[in-house]
Design a protein around this motif. Structure first.
Motif, short mmCIF file in Angstrom:
data_model
loop_
_atom_site.label_atom_id
_atom_site.label_comp_id
_atom_site.label_asym_id
_atom_site.label_seq_id
_atom_site.Cartn_x
_atom_site.Cartn_y
_atom_site.Cartn_z
N LYS A 2 24.23 33.56 70.56
CA LYS A 2 24.32 35.00 70.79
C LYS A 2 25.76 35.47 71.01
N GLU A 3 26.47 34.84 71.94
CA GLU A 3 27.85 35.25 72.20
C GLU A 3 28.64 34.13 72.86
N ARG A 45 30.72 38.06 69.41
CA ARG A 45 29.29 38.08 68.99
C ARG A 45 29.21 38.14 67.48
N ARG A 47 28.00 39.01 63.68
CA ARG A 47 27.30 40.09 62.98
C ARG A 47 26.94 39.57 61.59
#
Ligand SMILES: C[C@@](CO)(OP(=O)(O)O)[C@H](O)COP(=O)(O)OP(=O)(O)OC[C@H]1O[C@@H](n2ccc(N)nc2=O)[C@H](O)[C@@H]1O
Ligand SMILES: Nc1ncnc2c1ncn2[C@@H]1O[C@H](COP(=O)(O)OP(=O)(O)O)[C@@H](O)[C@H]1O
Length: 284
Positions: A2-3, A45, A47
């Motif tokens: 996720k991050e 994060r 994309r």
């Protein structure tokens, strides 16, 4: 994934010699780089749409010039990766401070996106890419304190003493190109061996940029004099920051109590291993 929240540590040049000038105008250096346990922070994060978005940006630096965005785009171009990233920057390091903030942000972006985008590039490859962004990027990619030659790309890992530093920012930005372009800069220090540089230790170290930076930027000269009256003081890189070293954090912090209002300062410990690599579990 996720991050990723990752540090972008500052560096100090514990000594810096200018030993020549290449035909392309870049200067040949011999320098000792060490990291600090203080720096910027990036949150990355992934994309799916390939867009690289930085927030907040830096005032005075268009996003397309920001080394974070340039590092991310370079990685996309080199690997054909079609993923993008949202990148949040917590900026703590002064710009044009000689602390390598922009270069460290770029290195953190390269290593962080390599992990998030599952590219598995080697540190050799990432350091090569980093060098296209700036002379100081490779040492941050490698993650080990180093003796550097060339323009800073020929690195040999070293283990230096790890004192506590006071880093003082005189409140101005130094343009690296202006210092390297100055007629008065001496460019003919005789090259020495790494062993010789390490042998003398901190008391024998100096920075060849200091006389030129002192005369071009009187505020830096004043900060060096202020700090130098209290402890041995040096310039990092081409400035503007100056630093002094102490045996304990308490001693370093005591000095901050007297700091004139026109300066900002922080204390930090020297590190031979980058906290970026520790955070990623990646061996320098
Ligand atoms: C002097 C050092 C020492 O660590 O530190 P800083 O004070 O900038 O942090 C660095 O080598 C700086 O590296 P970096 O800040 O990445 O420089 P770059 O963006 O590559 O170069 C900025 C400009 O400085 C000049 N430059 C830079 C490095 C070098 N070895 N010789 C040069 O002549 C060039 O004119 C170049 O266009
Ligand atoms: N992410 C970034 N952080 C800081 N500076 C950046 C960044 N991206 C581009 N820059 C540009 O690089 C210049 C030098 O930045 P910095 O690395 O902070 O200084 P120094 O090389 O003296 O340590 C800045 O003045 C700014 O114009």
């Amino acid at each position: 994934m996720k991050e990723l929240v990752l540090p972008a540590p500052a560096k100090l040049n514990r000594m810096l010699h200018i030993t020549g000038r290449r035909p392309d105008g870049y200067h040949e250096l011999q320098t000792l780089f060490q990291f600090l346990d203080h720096g910027d922070e990036l949150c990355l994060r992934p994309r799916r749409d390939g867009v690289i978005r930085l927030a907040p940006g830096l005032s005075g630096v268009p996003d397309s010039d920001n080394l974070i965005v340039r590092a991310a785009r370079l990685l996309q171009d080199e690997t054909g990766c079609r993923l993008g990233a949202d990148i949040h920057l917590t900026k703590r390091l002064p710009m044009g401070g000689g602390l390598g903030g922009g270069s460290s942000d770029a290195a953190t972006t390269l290593l962080g996106l390599d992990r998030l985008w599952q590219l598995d590039l080697t540190l050799d490859r990432l350091a090569e890419l980093g060098l296209q962004l700036g002379a100081d990027v490779p040492v941050f990619v490698r993650g080990h304190a180093a003796w550097a030659e060339g323009v800073g790309e020929r690195l040999t890992p070293v283990t230096l003493d790890t004192p506590w530093f006071v880093v003082v920012h005189p409140g101005i930005e130094v343009a690296t190109a202006a210092v390297f372009g100055a007629a008065q800069l001496t460019r003919n220090t005789a090259p020495i061996t790494m062993a010789r540089a390490l042998q003398g230790g901190a008391p024998s170290w100096h920075n060849d940029c200091e006389p030129t930076v002192r005369s071009l930027y009187p505020q830096v000269a004043e900060a060096l004099d202020w700090l130098g009256r209290r402890a041995p003081a040096m310039l990092t890189g081409t400035g503007a920051c100056v630093f002094a070293w102490f045996d304990s954090d308490a001693e370093a912090k005591r000095l901050l109590a007297d700091l004139p209002g026109r300066y900002t300062a922080f204390t930090a410990r020297g590190l031979n291993l980058s906290p970026l690599h520790a955070a990623l579990g990646r061996r320098p």
